[in-house]
Structure formats: C-alpha cells, structure tokens
Design an enzyme around this catalytic site. Structure first.
Site, short mmCIF file in Angstrom:
data_model
loop_
_atom_site.label_atom_id
_atom_site.label_comp_id
_atom_site.label_asym_id
_atom_site.label_seq_id
_atom_site.Cartn_x
_atom_site.Cartn_y
_atom_site.Cartn_z
N ASP A 13 3.27 8.77 3.89
CA ASP A 13 3.45 8.07 2.60
C ASP A 13 3.89 9.01 1.49
O ASP A 13 3.59 8.79 0.31
CB ASP A 13 2.17 7.32 2.18
N LYS A 16 9.30 9.71 2.08
CA LYS A 16 10.41 10.20 2.92
C LYS A 16 11.60 9.24 2.90
O LYS A 16 12.75 9.67 2.83
CB LYS A 16 9.91 10.37 4.36
N GLY A 17 11.32 7.94 3.00
CA GLY A 17 12.41 6.96 3.03
C GLY A 17 13.29 7.03 1.80
O GLY A 17 14.51 6.94 1.89
N ALA A 39 5.42 3.31 10.88
CA ALA A 39 6.16 3.89 9.76
C ALA A 39 6.52 2.78 8.77
O ALA A 39 6.75 1.64 9.16
CB ALA A 39 7.43 4.56 10.26
N GLY A 40 6.58 3.11 7.51
CA GLY A 40 7.00 2.15 6.50
C GLY A 40 7.81 2.87 5.44
O GLY A 40 7.26 3.37 4.46
N HIS A 41 9.13 2.98 5.64
CA HIS A 41 9.98 3.69 4.70
C HIS A 41 10.61 2.69 3.74
O HIS A 41 11.44 1.88 4.13
CB HIS A 41 11.04 4.51 5.46
N THR A 42 10.17 2.76 2.48
CA THR A 42 10.59 1.79 1.47
C THR A 42 11.85 2.27 0.76
O THR A 42 11.87 3.36 0.18
CB THR A 42 9.46 1.57 0.44
N THR A 129 -3.27 1.36 12.86
CA THR A 129 -2.53 0.24 12.25
C THR A 129 -2.51 -0.98 13.17
O THR A 129 -1.96 -2.01 12.81
CB THR A 129 -1.08 0.64 11.93
N ARG A 143 2.87 7.85 32.67
CA ARG A 143 4.00 7.51 33.54
C ARG A 143 3.96 6.07 34.04
O ARG A 143 4.37 5.76 35.15
CB ARG A 143 4.11 8.52 34.71
N GLN A 222 5.37 9.25 9.46
CA GLN A 222 4.01 9.73 9.22
C GLN A 222 4.05 11.10 8.53
O GLN A 222 4.97 11.36 7.79
CB GLN A 222 3.18 9.76 10.51
N THR A 298 3.23 -0.72 5.32
CA THR A 298 3.16 -1.39 6.61
C THR A 298 1.95 -2.30 6.69
O THR A 298 2.03 -3.44 7.14
CB THR A 298 3.09 -0.36 7.76
N GLY A 300 -0.47 -2.75 3.94
CA GLY A 300 -0.95 -3.29 2.67
C GLY A 300 -2.30 -2.73 2.27
O GLY A 300 -2.84 -3.06 1.21
N ARG A 301 -2.88 -1.86 3.11
CA ARG A 301 -4.21 -1.31 2.81
C ARG A 301 -4.14 -0.34 1.62
O ARG A 301 -3.18 0.42 1.50
CB ARG A 301 -4.77 -0.56 4.03
#
Length: 325
Positions: A13, A16-17, A39-42, A129, A143, A222, A298, A300-301
C-alpha cells in the site's frame, strides 16, 4: 537493455500503482511478477479511479505491452471482472495484454481452503485477504497446481476435477461447510475470458524484448516486509515480493536487472495481523488513517497506521539493492 524493477519497501500500500502510472509512458513492456488478486493498485484514468488486482498498471497506455508473469497466481473470476470493467472504459485489453503459460490458477476451492484455514486459527489469524492465494501457491510448490497452459489442453477438466476432489477432502478435515456451484459457474466463465487472450512463454518474450532494446518495467505487488522469506513471518504473503522475485517471476537473469525503484510512504501502514513496531493506536494514528484515506483497495479494511520505520526501511533497501527511492 536491462529491466527496471518497481516494488514496495514497507508492508504494501505504498502507492506503487500511482508511481507506475506516472513512469509507465517511457516503457515498452510492463510486467507483473508475483502475487495475485490481493494486490490493489489504484490508478486515476480520465478522472475515474480504477483498482487493478491482477492486470499490470500499464494497461491504460496503448503503446505498452502488459504481461502477467509466471510468478503470478490468477483467479479467473477476478480476471474477468477486471477485463469487463476495463473494456467498459474503452481499453483494448486483448491487444495489449499477454499471460504467461506458466502462471498458476486460483481455483474456487482454493478460496474455500483459505477461509477454512484462517477460520481455524482463531485469535492467531494471519490476516489473509481470503482470495485463495496461499493455497494456490501451496499447490504450486506441491506440484499439484493448474497453470494457464493447462486451460488450452483437452484434458483440462479432468485435471480440474482431480484437484478439486483433493481439496474437498481437506475441507472435510476442517469440517468447513461450503457451496461450490455458484463459484464454479463464475470461475468457468472466467476461464472462457482467459481463452480469448494470448498465452505466451513470457520468459522468452521479456528477454527477447530486452535484447531488442525494448524498455521493460517489472511491477511488484505487496511490500518487501511481506516477503515469504524475509518478511515478518508467518504474517507474510506467499510469494517473494523483493527484487529477486522479479528474476524468478519473469525468468530474468540477475545480470538483466537495471534500476530498482523502492516506493515508500512518509509513514507506515499495515493490513491484517503481525508486528508493527511504530504503530500508533491513538488519535494520531487515526488522523493519519483519515488524512491518507488508509483503507484497503482490495478488502476495504482500515489499515493500521504508524510512524515511518527507518531501520526496517534500511533493511528493505539492502534486500532489494535499491537504486532509487
């Protein structure tokens, strides 16, 4: 040419996005190398906020080839949702997005196993998550996993059913009640979306691009302090989030790594459980949370907030060989 790497130096967080979106225009290829839909890149595109979970952050630029690398785990349900949302914005995803044949799939039962495992831990929860990412990586290293390349094979359904039957046995051990059909219907609809895309040997594509003087950006997800080996174990993610993960997650030799751009905030945040030495459980921490809008893109927490941790930042810089902050 050498590939540049952009990654987070804290617990994720870091923004990065947003940074990728700013620097992306100077690259020919943007590739994700690890993680999954946790991942959540806004990004902000034409005045609209958009959160990317699996798809690289260069997707809004028409000249960029976007690659989901072999180190990523893909949930077809989330993938389809992302593609549908992007196409509504007029983005031509099929033309600008390739997927590694070696990237692993997150099955509906991986999600169920994630929830069952986390529920069984009680107060010792890791803070997953619940996206099925950990169980998918467990099948990969065990495997047992299914990969994107399997989707195009005639015996794909047989392989799927075999793995699901194994997962059901594990869920019985957890005594976890579940309903699979709705998830499966959505999952196979996502598989139909994946079949429309070109699956490639991404390690060959990326190395060929560099050999032909194309500029490549490896986009991390991350943060370094969540690395499976060097993070605050066991409160970590299931992949290598540090620079070395770009080598294994894209098939890049270490000699092909150029600039390593480490992203950090002027304070720290963390989602879920785990140590956080500089955490502020007071009005100041709450003020930081409100000022920075620190809620998971991702999940909302609400994120835990605290001062910048300089020793931890030095450690992350050392692990990654950071050349730019």
């Amino acid at each position: 040419m050498k590939a540049d790497v952009l990654l987070g130096l804290q617990w994720g967080d870091e923004g990065k996005g947003k940074i990728v979106d700013v620097i992306a225009p100077k690259y020919d290829v943007v590739a994700r190398f690890q993680g999954g839909p946790n991942a959540g890149h806004t990004l902000e595109f034409n005045g609209l906020k958009h959160v990317l979970h699996i798809i690289p952050s260069g997707i809004f630029h028409e000249h960029i080839v976007n690659i989901v690398g072999n180190g990523v785990v893909i949930d077809p349900i989330v993938f389809k949702e992302e593609i549908d949302a992007l196409e509504k914005l007029g983005v031509n995803c099929i033309q600008h997005l390739f997927i590694s044949k070696r990237a692993h799939l997150i099955l509906p039962t991986h999600r169920l196993l994630d929830a069952a495992s986390e529920s069984s831990k009680g107060k010792e929860k890791i803070g997953s998550t619940l996206r099925g990412i950990g169980p998918a990586y467990m099948d990969k290293t065990g495997r047992n996993g299914l990969r994107i390349g399997d989707v195009f094979q005639s015996d794909f359904r047989k392989k799927y059913d075999f793995l699901v039957s194994k997962h059901k046995q594990l869920l019985e051990l957890y005594d976890y009640k579940f309903e699979l059909k709705d998830l499966e219907d959505k999952w196979f609809a996502g598989i139909e979306t994946i079949l429309k895309f070109q699956a490639i040997d991404s390690e060959i594509y990326v190395n060929d691009a560099l050999n032909n003087n194309k500029t490549v950006l490896a986009e991390g997800a991350q943060g370094s302090l969540l690395d499976i080996d060097f993070g605050s174990y066991p409160f970590v993610t299931s992949s290598n989030t540090i620079c070395a993960g770009a080598c294994t997650g894209l098939g890049l030799p270490p000699t092909k790594i150029g600039d390593v751009m480490g992203i950090f905030k002027a304070y720290c945040t963390r989602v879920g459980s785990g140590p956080f030495p500089t955490e502020l459980n007071d009005a100041t921490g709450e003020e930081i949370r409100k000022a920075g809008n620190e809620f998971g893109s991702t999940t909302g927490r609400p994120r835990r907030c605290g001062w910048m941790d300089i020793p931890a930042l030095r450690y992350a810089v050392m692990l990654n060989g950071v050349t730019k902050l």
